[in-house]
Design a protein around this motif. Sequence first.
Motif, PDB file in Angstrom:
ATOM      1  N   SER A  61       0.802  -1.225   0.000  1.00  7.64           N
ATOM      2  CA  SER A  61       0.000   0.000   0.000  1.00  7.64           C
ATOM      3  C   SER A  61       0.839   1.282   0.000  1.00  7.64           C
ATOM      4  N   TRP A  98       5.407   0.593  14.049  1.00  8.71           N
ATOM      5  CA  TRP A  98       4.573   1.484  13.251  1.00  8.71           C
ATOM      6  C   TRP A  98       5.398   2.091  12.132  1.00  8.71           C
ATOM      7  N   ARG A 107      -1.562   3.693   8.467  1.00 10.36           N
ATOM      8  CA  ARG A 107      -2.285   2.508   8.936  1.00 10.36           C
ATOM      9  C   ARG A 107      -1.935   1.351   7.996  1.00 10.36           C
ATOM     10  N   ILE A 108      -1.418   0.279   8.569  1.00 11.97           N
ATOM     11  CA  ILE A 108      -1.011  -0.890   7.790  1.00 11.97           C
ATOM     12  C   ILE A 108      -1.868  -2.078   8.223  1.00 11.97           C
ATOM     13  N   THR A 109      -2.666  -2.620   7.291  1.00 11.34           N
ATOM     14  CA  THR A 109      -3.520  -3.777   7.582  1.00 11.34           C
ATOM     15  C   THR A 109      -3.568  -4.695   6.373  1.00 11.34           C
ATOM     16  N   ASN A 110      -3.963  -5.923   6.617  1.00 13.39           N
ATOM     17  CA  ASN A 110      -4.236  -6.906   5.562  1.00 13.39           C
ATOM     18  C   ASN A 110      -3.112  -7.076   4.545  1.00 13.39           C
ATOM     19  N   ASP A 155      -5.176  -5.106  21.837  1.00 15.88           N
ATOM     20  CA  ASP A 155      -6.439  -4.586  21.323  1.00 15.88           C
ATOM     21  C   ASP A 155      -6.874  -3.422  22.211  1.00 15.88           C
ATOM     22  N   ASP A 164      -3.620 -13.705  17.892  1.00 16.68           N
ATOM     23  CA  ASP A 164      -3.651 -13.288  16.492  1.00 16.68           C
ATOM     24  C   ASP A 164      -2.301 -13.628  15.878  1.00 16.68           C
ATOM     25  N   SER A 180      -0.183  -9.447   9.796  1.00  8.31           N
ATOM     26  CA  SER A 180      -0.518  -8.717   8.567  1.00  8.31           C
ATOM     27  C   SER A 180      -0.902  -7.267   8.864  1.00  8.31           C
ATOM     28  N   HIS A 181      -0.662  -6.815  10.092  1.00 12.20           N
ATOM     29  CA  HIS A 181      -0.991  -5.444  10.492  1.00 12.20           C
ATOM     30  C   HIS A 181       0.057  -4.994  11.508  1.00 12.20           C
ATOM     31  N   THR A 183       0.904  -2.872  15.276  1.00  7.95           N
ATOM     32  CA  THR A 183       0.444  -2.397  16.583  1.00  7.95           C
ATOM     33  C   THR A 183       1.484  -2.828  17.606  1.00  7.95           C
ATOM     34  N   GLU A 197      -8.867  -9.594  13.725  1.00  9.71           N
ATOM     35  CA  GLU A 197      -8.056  -8.410  13.477  1.00  9.71           C
ATOM     36  C   GLU A 197      -8.866  -7.155  13.667  1.00  9.71           C
TER      37      GLU A 197
END
Length: 198
Positions: A61, A98, A107-110, A155, A164, A180-181, A183, A197
Amino acid sequence: GNMLESIVQQLGDHLADKAAAGASVSLKTPSFELFATKDTADNLERKFIGDGKVFVPKLESIASGLTISVNAIAWEGAGPYFVAPNETQLSSSVISVWITERGTERRITNLTSPFLITLSALDGKPTSGLGRRLREDAVPTDRPCHAPHTCAFWDDRSERFVEDGALVLVNGTEITCAFSHLTAFGGLAEPAQDLGEV
């Protein structure tokens, strides 16, 4: 999020912002070690940062020529997450990761290819299983199960570590998890409630 973590992240962002492209900076205290590596996304991909604790995958991304900073905080023990509920059974140190672009967190996800995060057992006892070699310095082990053995992330909504990620390497007193994200990450001695997630 956690106020102490937020302050240390701001410090990391400041260090990264002042660094030249291609530079890595670190700051070590008795409570944490902060790492910031600044470069173009394509130069950071498929590299270890943070003293080998974080493997950066292909960042789908983010444009390949864009200058970013990949930052990590390796907390001593549970760091600011020492107030987590007892039923969480955190059994590893915590690492927060991060990415920033010009001082703004991305924001990094999926991700298709995951970040690999290496966590150390809190009690220094060996982990379970037979290790697979991911890095040249990884030595396979076959020792009794102590902890940790489940990957987890913090979380913010439930204020606890949630199971996770995927356990990909057990090596002496460390485990490596794939996520895959991004945090804060830790290892659990017992499987926690799975919220998926966030």
